[in-house]
Structure formats: structure tokens, C-alpha cells
Design a protein around this motif. Structure first.
Motif, PDB file in Angstrom:
ATOM      1  N   ARG A  38      14.406  -7.929 -22.142  1.00  0.00           N
ATOM      2  CA  ARG A  38      13.981  -8.552 -23.409  1.00  0.00           C
ATOM      3  C   ARG A  38      13.419  -9.957 -23.175  1.00  0.00           C
ATOM      4  O   ARG A  38      12.502 -10.382 -23.875  1.00  0.00           O
ATOM      5  N   ALA A  39      13.978 -10.680 -22.205  1.00  0.00           N
ATOM      6  CA  ALA A  39      13.535 -12.043 -21.932  1.00  0.00           C
ATOM      7  C   ALA A  39      12.137 -12.080 -21.308  1.00  0.00           C
ATOM      8  O   ALA A  39      11.396 -13.045 -21.509  1.00  0.00           O
ATOM      9  N   ASP A  40      11.750 -11.054 -20.567  1.00  0.00           N
ATOM     10  CA  ASP A  40      10.452 -11.029 -19.886  1.00  0.00           C
ATOM     11  C   ASP A  40      10.002  -9.584 -19.679  1.00  0.00           C
ATOM     12  O   ASP A  40       9.939  -9.096 -18.546  1.00  0.00           O
ATOM     13  N   PRO A  41       9.703  -8.872 -20.760  1.00  0.00           N
ATOM     14  CA  PRO A  41       9.401  -7.441 -20.634  1.00  0.00           C
ATOM     15  C   PRO A  41       8.203  -7.122 -19.743  1.00  0.00           C
ATOM     16  O   PRO A  41       8.221  -6.135 -19.014  1.00  0.00           O
ATOM     17  N   ASP A  42       7.180  -7.952 -19.762  1.00  0.00           N
ATOM     18  CA  ASP A  42       5.995  -7.643 -18.960  1.00  0.00           C
ATOM     19  C   ASP A  42       6.285  -7.720 -17.463  1.00  0.00           C
ATOM     20  O   ASP A  42       5.641  -7.044 -16.671  1.00  0.00           O
ATOM     21  N   ARG A  43       7.246  -8.511 -17.077  1.00  0.00           N
ATOM     22  CA  ARG A  43       7.621  -8.592 -15.664  1.00  0.00           C
ATOM     23  C   ARG A  43       8.180  -7.254 -15.176  1.00  0.00           C
ATOM     24  O   ARG A  43       7.899  -6.814 -14.068  1.00  0.00           O
ATOM     25  N   TYR A  44       8.982  -6.613 -16.013  1.00  0.00           N
ATOM     26  CA  TYR A  44       9.659  -5.378 -15.614  1.00  0.00           C
ATOM     27  C   TYR A  44       8.895  -4.119 -16.003  1.00  0.00           C
ATOM     28  O   TYR A  44       9.052  -3.083 -15.358  1.00  0.00           O
ATOM     29  N   ALA A  45       8.078  -4.185 -17.047  1.00  0.00           N
ATOM     30  CA  ALA A  45       7.356  -3.003 -17.513  1.00  0.00           C
ATOM     31  C   ALA A  45       6.074  -2.774 -16.718  1.00  0.00           C
ATOM     32  O   ALA A  45       5.547  -1.676 -16.715  1.00  0.00           O
ATOM     33  N   ALA A  46       5.596  -3.795 -16.028  1.00  0.00           N
ATOM     34  CA  ALA A  46       4.358  -3.656 -15.260  1.00  0.00           C
ATOM     35  C   ALA A  46       4.557  -2.649 -14.131  1.00  0.00           C
ATOM     36  O   ALA A  46       5.607  -2.643 -13.491  1.00  0.00           O
ATOM     37  N   PRO A  47       3.564  -1.804 -13.891  1.00  0.00           N
ATOM     38  CA  PRO A  47       3.704  -0.851 -12.783  1.00  0.00           C
ATOM     39  C   PRO A  47       3.801  -1.590 -11.451  1.00  0.00           C
ATOM     40  O   PRO A  47       3.155  -2.607 -11.249  1.00  0.00           O
ATOM     41  N   LYS A  48       4.626  -1.076 -10.590  1.00  0.00           N
ATOM     42  CA  LYS A  48       4.807  -1.664  -9.259  1.00  0.00           C
ATOM     43  C   LYS A  48       3.648  -1.216  -8.367  1.00  0.00           C
ATOM     44  O   LYS A  48       3.287  -0.043  -8.372  1.00  0.00           O
ATOM     45  N   PRO A  49       3.069  -2.131  -7.589  1.00  0.00           N
ATOM     46  CA  PRO A  49       1.986  -1.714  -6.689  1.00  0.00           C
ATOM     47  C   PRO A  49       2.504  -0.750  -5.623  1.00  0.00           C
ATOM     48  O   PRO A  49       3.610  -0.895  -5.131  1.00  0.00           O
ATOM     49  N   VAL A  50       1.680   0.225  -5.307  1.00  0.00           N
ATOM     50  CA  VAL A  50       2.044   1.208  -4.289  1.00  0.00           C
ATOM     51  C   VAL A  50       1.504   0.710  -2.952  1.00  0.00           C
ATOM     52  O   VAL A  50       0.293   0.469  -2.830  1.00  0.00           O
ATOM     53  N   PRO A  51       2.370   0.522  -1.957  1.00  0.00           N
ATOM     54  CA  PRO A  51       1.871   0.041  -0.665  1.00  0.00           C
ATOM     55  C   PRO A  51       1.010   1.101   0.017  1.00  0.00           C
ATOM     56  O   PRO A  51       1.226   2.300  -0.167  1.00  0.00           O
ATOM     57  N   PRO A  52       0.023   0.666   0.799  1.00  0.00           N
ATOM     58  CA  PRO A  52      -0.818   1.647   1.489  1.00  0.00           C
ATOM     59  C   PRO A  52      -0.001   2.372   2.562  1.00  0.00           C
ATOM     60  O   PRO A  52       0.969   1.824   3.084  1.00  0.00           O
ATOM     61  N   PRO A  53      -0.406   3.601   2.895  1.00  0.00           N
ATOM     62  CA  PRO A  53       0.324   4.324   3.944  1.00  0.00           C
ATOM     63  C   PRO A  53       0.122   3.633   5.287  1.00  0.00           C
ATOM     64  O   PRO A  53      -0.893   2.974   5.506  1.00  0.00           O
ATOM     65  N   PRO A  54       1.086   3.763   6.204  1.00  0.00           N
ATOM     66  CA  PRO A  54       0.919   3.142   7.511  1.00  0.00           C
ATOM     67  C   PRO A  54      -0.232   3.787   8.276  1.00  0.00           C
ATOM     68  O   PRO A  54      -0.549   4.953   8.091  1.00  0.00           O
ATOM     69  N   ALA A  55      -0.870   2.983   9.111  1.00  0.00           N
ATOM     70  CA  ALA A  55      -1.985   3.488   9.924  1.00  0.00           C
ATOM     71  C   ALA A  55      -1.437   4.467  10.954  1.00  0.00           C
ATOM     72  O   ALA A  55      -0.326   4.289  11.470  1.00  0.00           O
ATOM     73  N   PRO A  56      -2.178   5.521  11.262  1.00  0.00           N
ATOM     74  CA  PRO A  56      -1.708   6.473  12.271  1.00  0.00           C
ATOM     75  C   PRO A  56      -1.604   5.785  13.629  1.00  0.00           C
ATOM     76  O   PRO A  56      -2.400   4.916  13.966  1.00  0.00           O
ATOM     77  N   ARG A  57      -0.606   6.175  14.381  1.00  0.00           N
ATOM     78  CA  ARG A  57      -0.415   5.614  15.714  1.00  0.00           C
ATOM     79  C   ARG A  57      -1.040   6.544  16.744  1.00  0.00           C
ATOM     80  O   ARG A  57      -1.006   7.757  16.594  1.00  0.00           O
ATOM     81  N   ALA A  58      -1.597   5.945  17.773  1.00  0.00           N
ATOM     82  CA  ALA A  58      -2.182   6.739  18.849  1.00  0.00           C
ATOM     83  C   ALA A  58      -1.069   7.386  19.662  1.00  0.00           C
ATOM     84  O   ALA A  58      -0.025   6.784  19.903  1.00  0.00           O
ATOM     85  N   GLY A  59      -1.251   8.623  20.025  1.00  0.00           N
ATOM     86  CA  GLY A  59      -0.264   9.337  20.827  1.00  0.00           C
ATOM     87  C   GLY A  59      -0.432   9.006  22.301  1.00  0.00           C
ATOM     88  O   GLY A  59      -1.355   8.289  22.701  1.00  0.00           O
ATOM     89  N   PRO A  60       0.440   9.527  23.143  1.00  0.00           N
ATOM     90  CA  PRO A  60       0.335   9.280  24.584  1.00  0.00           C
ATOM     91  C   PRO A  60      -1.011   9.752  25.112  1.00  0.00           C
ATOM     92  O   PRO A  60      -1.483  10.843  24.788  1.00  0.00           O
ATOM     93  N   GLY A  61      -1.678   8.901  25.883  1.00  0.00           N
ATOM     94  CA  GLY A  61      -2.957   9.271  26.480  1.00  0.00           C
ATOM     95  C   GLY A  61      -4.146   9.125  25.554  1.00  0.00           C
ATOM     96  O   GLY A  61      -5.269   9.417  25.928  1.00  0.00           O
ATOM     97  N   GLU A  62      -3.934   8.672  24.325  1.00  0.00           N
ATOM     98  CA  GLU A  62      -5.019   8.462  23.377  1.00  0.00           C
ATOM     99  C   GLU A  62      -5.348   6.982  23.287  1.00  0.00           C
ATOM    100  O   GLU A  62      -4.469   6.137  23.411  1.00  0.00           O
TER     101      GLU A  62
END
Length: 64
Positions: A38-62
Motif C-alpha cells: 500500500r505504501a508503494d504499490p508501483d514498486r511491487y506491482a511492476a513486472p520483474k525484468p527477466v534476465p537473459p539466458p546464459p551464453a552457451p559454453r564451448a565444449g572440449p576441443g571447441e
């Protein structure tokens, strides 16, 4: 449903409080979380940003 303040799962029938804001209904685990919202509804009602997926890691020999 999750309490938007603390993130706790709240069953609608067991919610300590329910608040309508900007056309949406929010359930809370406690009166304290509802008071914070109630004190700050927009702080809590705002959608949370979705972090980007981690970058793929190179496998052995790549090249990285």
C-alpha cells in the motif's frame, strides 16, 4: 499466487489481505506485506525484468 512483496506462495483462500491495484488483484501472506505494498504499490506491482539466458559454453576441443 505469489505475494508480490516477499515472494511467498499464498493460496487465495488463505491470504491475510487482498488489494486491487491498476485492475489486478494481489494476495498477501501477512498484513505487513500488504502495508508495504500500500505504501508503494508501483514498486511491487511492476513486472520483474527477466534476465537473459546464459551464453552457451564451448565444449572440449571447441573454440570459444
Amino acid at each position: 499466487m505469489k505475494d508480490p512483496v516477499c515472494g511467498m506462495e499464498v493460496a487465495p483462500e488463505r491470504a491475510a489481505a487482498r488489494i486491487e491495484h491498476s485492475g489486478s488483484s494481489y494476495d498477501f501472506c501477512s498484513a505487513g506485506c500488504a502495508a508495504k505494498f500500500r505504501a508503494d504499490p508501483d514498486r511491487y506491482a511492476a513486472p520483474k525484468p527477466v534476465p537473459p539466458p546464459p551464453a552457451p559454453r564451448a565444449g572440449p576441443g571447441e573454440a570459444a
